[in-house]
Write a protein that holds these residues in place. Structure first.
Motif, PDB file in Angstrom:
ATOM      1  N   GLU A 243       2.172   9.580  -5.430  1.00 30.01           N
ATOM      2  CA  GLU A 243       2.657  10.917  -5.065  1.00 30.01           C
ATOM      3  C   GLU A 243       3.768  11.387  -5.998  1.00 30.01           C
ATOM      4  O   GLU A 243       3.808  12.543  -6.416  1.00 30.01           O
ATOM      5  CB  GLU A 243       3.145  10.928  -3.609  1.00 30.01           C
TER       6      GLU A 243
ATOM      7  N   ARG B 262       1.128   4.239  -2.814  1.00 32.21           N
ATOM      8  CA  ARG B 262       0.894   5.638  -2.457  1.00 32.21           C
ATOM      9  C   ARG B 262       2.103   6.497  -2.836  1.00 32.21           C
ATOM     10  O   ARG B 262       1.968   7.587  -3.382  1.00 32.21           O
ATOM     11  CB  ARG B 262       0.644   5.735  -0.944  1.00 32.21           C
TER      12      ARG B 262
ATOM     13  N   GLU C  25       0.819  -1.211   0.000  1.00 30.25           N
ATOM     14  CA  GLU C  25       0.000   0.000   0.000  1.00 30.25           C
ATOM     15  C   GLU C  25       0.850   1.256   0.000  1.00 30.25           C
ATOM     16  O   GLU C  25       0.589   2.194  -0.742  1.00 30.25           O
ATOM     17  CB  GLU C  25      -0.844  -0.002   1.269  1.00 30.25           C
ATOM     18  N   SER C  26       1.846   1.282   0.865  1.00 31.87           N
ATOM     19  CA  SER C  26       2.637   2.520   0.951  1.00 31.87           C
ATOM     20  C   SER C  26       3.464   2.726  -0.320  1.00 31.87           C
ATOM     21  O   SER C  26       3.663   3.862  -0.748  1.00 31.87           O
ATOM     22  CB  SER C  26       3.513   2.534   2.200  1.00 31.87           C
TER      23      SER C  26
END
Ligand SMILES: *Cc1c(COP(=O)(O)O)cnc(C)c1O
Length: 467
Positions: free
Chosen positions: A20, A16, A12-13
């Protein structure tokens, strides 16, 4: 803990982080040169080197891509890239693609991904309507107009041979009755490639001469007395011109011919009340190829094929095996040359949903309006625009071949905008292909200034004094 990510929630990170970084990349677009600097190109060597033996953690892999990859891109996602008819990616389509990357669906058949096939077929239905193609037309999303031409011409080959009792998919072409192929002298190189792959030969084609805009000359069309595939073009990659489709169809014995329209660029004129006239008669054709990643501004890669005679396409693309749970309705793998494939329909659906018919018509009109502005401004400054600007393409020469090449190099070096070169009617020219939704009026003016500045720096004299 997972060996592939190193941290419990790092998938998930990571995603993300990627999103970004993607956002920052797009925000910085306006301030960078369109072409990468030499320094950025040199730094690509950090992404080379020997085969890695040991793992690198995924966050570092992503960081390397962003650090060394992002600066080495061509800023075609910005508003001042006018090379090669490369569109941008509409925001809704880009966002959809990011989400769909996480879905990671295989769009070969419904059983593998109900949502991908549903979105693809919904989007194709909408596009058939937008493009005003006949109801019942079979269609598929493919990687681009090259594959769309291939799929359409495979259907053509099937139909013309089936009418003579020859099953080309089973028997191949050895011993088959001949098929004649007619194209224009200006047909796109991908049409030749498709003909070559299909065993129809790219050099046994009858090439009809074209006029000064690159349009097939109907008066030079040969007499057709045997089964013939006729390939027409909507949107010449240099001039944007359209073959006279209606006149050609009228001149042909339609029972002997399959008319294919390569509308990679120009088929989208059909959505605009201001440009549809360029396509006059196109709806009488048998098949149509177009691109999603050009004027429609879908992300790479996406093209579409449309075939009036669904059974011919299905026969040409047919693939059955006991393990493939194919449904009663046609599955993507029975409409396209591919089997496993990415879910292009997600982005296609998102684009049409976000813009609607009105938004897509405005998009096309805006691209053409920007092209007309380039045309008018360059002519006003005394430069030689080589084509009638009917769509999104502007061809300009700056004097001798050497001068034109020099100005193109200076523009690319300057970095405010990017245009490529070509040879048109025996002389070098610069192509301005307006193809991105992101291009604003200000982008056009800034680019014009950069072009004129580069011409001045090269000491090129306009034909007349600027007004
Ligand atoms: C771009 C183009 C193609 C090939 O399209 P791809 O998307 O690159 O496969 C075919 N025909 C015409 C007229 C084109 O402009």
């Amino acid at each position: 803990m997972n060996v592939y990510t190193h941290h419990q929630d790092s998938r998930e990170s990571l995603v993300r982080d990627a999103a970004e970084r993607a956002g920052r990349y797009l925000s910085a677009m306006d301030d960078r040169a369109v072409a990468p600097t030499q320094e950025a190109l040199d730094a690509l060597s950090y992404l080379g080197g020997p085969l890695p033996h040991r793992p690198t953690d995924a966050a570092t892999v992503l960081d390397m891509l962003d650090t060394f990859g992002s600066p080495a891109t061509i800023a075609s996602a910005g508003g001042r890239y006018f090379g090669f008819v490369n569109g941008g990616a509409l925001p809704a389509a880009l966002a959809a693609k990011v989400l769909a990357s996480a879905w990671d669906q295989n769009a070969a058949i419904r059983a593998m991904s109900p949502v991908a096939v549903h979105l693809e077929q919904t989007a194709l239905g909408w596009m058939r309507e937008l493009l005003r193609l006949p109801e019942g037309t079979a269609s598929a999303l493919v990687s681009g107009a090259t594959m769309a031409n291939l799929g359409c011409l495979a259907a053509a080959r099937h139909a013309l041979l089936a009418r003579q009792g020859w099953d080309v998919e089973s028997q191949g072409l050895f011993g088959a009755p001949p098929i004649r192929v007619i194209t224009s002298a200006e047909s796109h190189v991908s049409v030749g490639k498709a003909l070559a792959i299909l065993g129809l030969g790219k050099d046994r084609v009858h090439k009809v001469p074209t006029d000064d805009q690159g349009r097939l000359r109907v008066d030079l069309l040969p007499e057709v007395t045997e089964p013939t595939i006729v390939c027409l073009q909507a949107g010449n990659l240099n001039t944007g011109s359209f073959d006279p489709i209606a006149a050609v169809c009228e001149a042909l014995p339609r029972d002997l011919t399959w008319v294919h329209v390569d509308g990679a660029i120009g088929l989208w004129a059909a959505v605009s009340n201001n440009h549809r006239h360029l396509l006059e008669g196109y709806e009488a054709a048998d098949s149509w190829a177009t691109d999603g990643h050009k004027l429609l501004n879908l992300p790479y890669d996406c093209g579409m094929l449309f075939v009036r005679h669904a059974e011919a396409l299905h026969a040409a693309m047919s693939s059955h095996a006991p393990y493939l749970q194919t449904a009663a309705q046609p599955e993507p793998l029975q409409c396209s040359p591919e089997m496993s494939r990415r879910a292009r329909g997600v982005e296609a659906w998102a684009a049409v949903k976000s813009l609607g018919r009105e938004g897509i018509a405005n998009l096309m009109d805006n691209l053409c309006r920007h092209a007309r502005r380039f045309d008018e401004a360059l002519r006003d400054c005394g430069f030689e625009v080589r084509n009638d600007v009917v769509l999104n393409q502007v061809l300009v020469s700056f004097g001798s071949d050497e001068e034109t090449k020099e100005v193109i190099a200076a523009i690319q070096q300057d970095g405010v905008c990017w245009c490529g070169g070509t040879v048109w009617a025996g002389r070098h020219a610069m192509r301005i292909s307006v193809a991105s939704w992101a291009t604003t009026d200000e982008d056009v003016e800034r680019s014009l200034e950069a072009i004129l500045r580069a011409a001045a720096r090269c000491g090129v004299e306009p034909l007349v004094e600027s007004v």
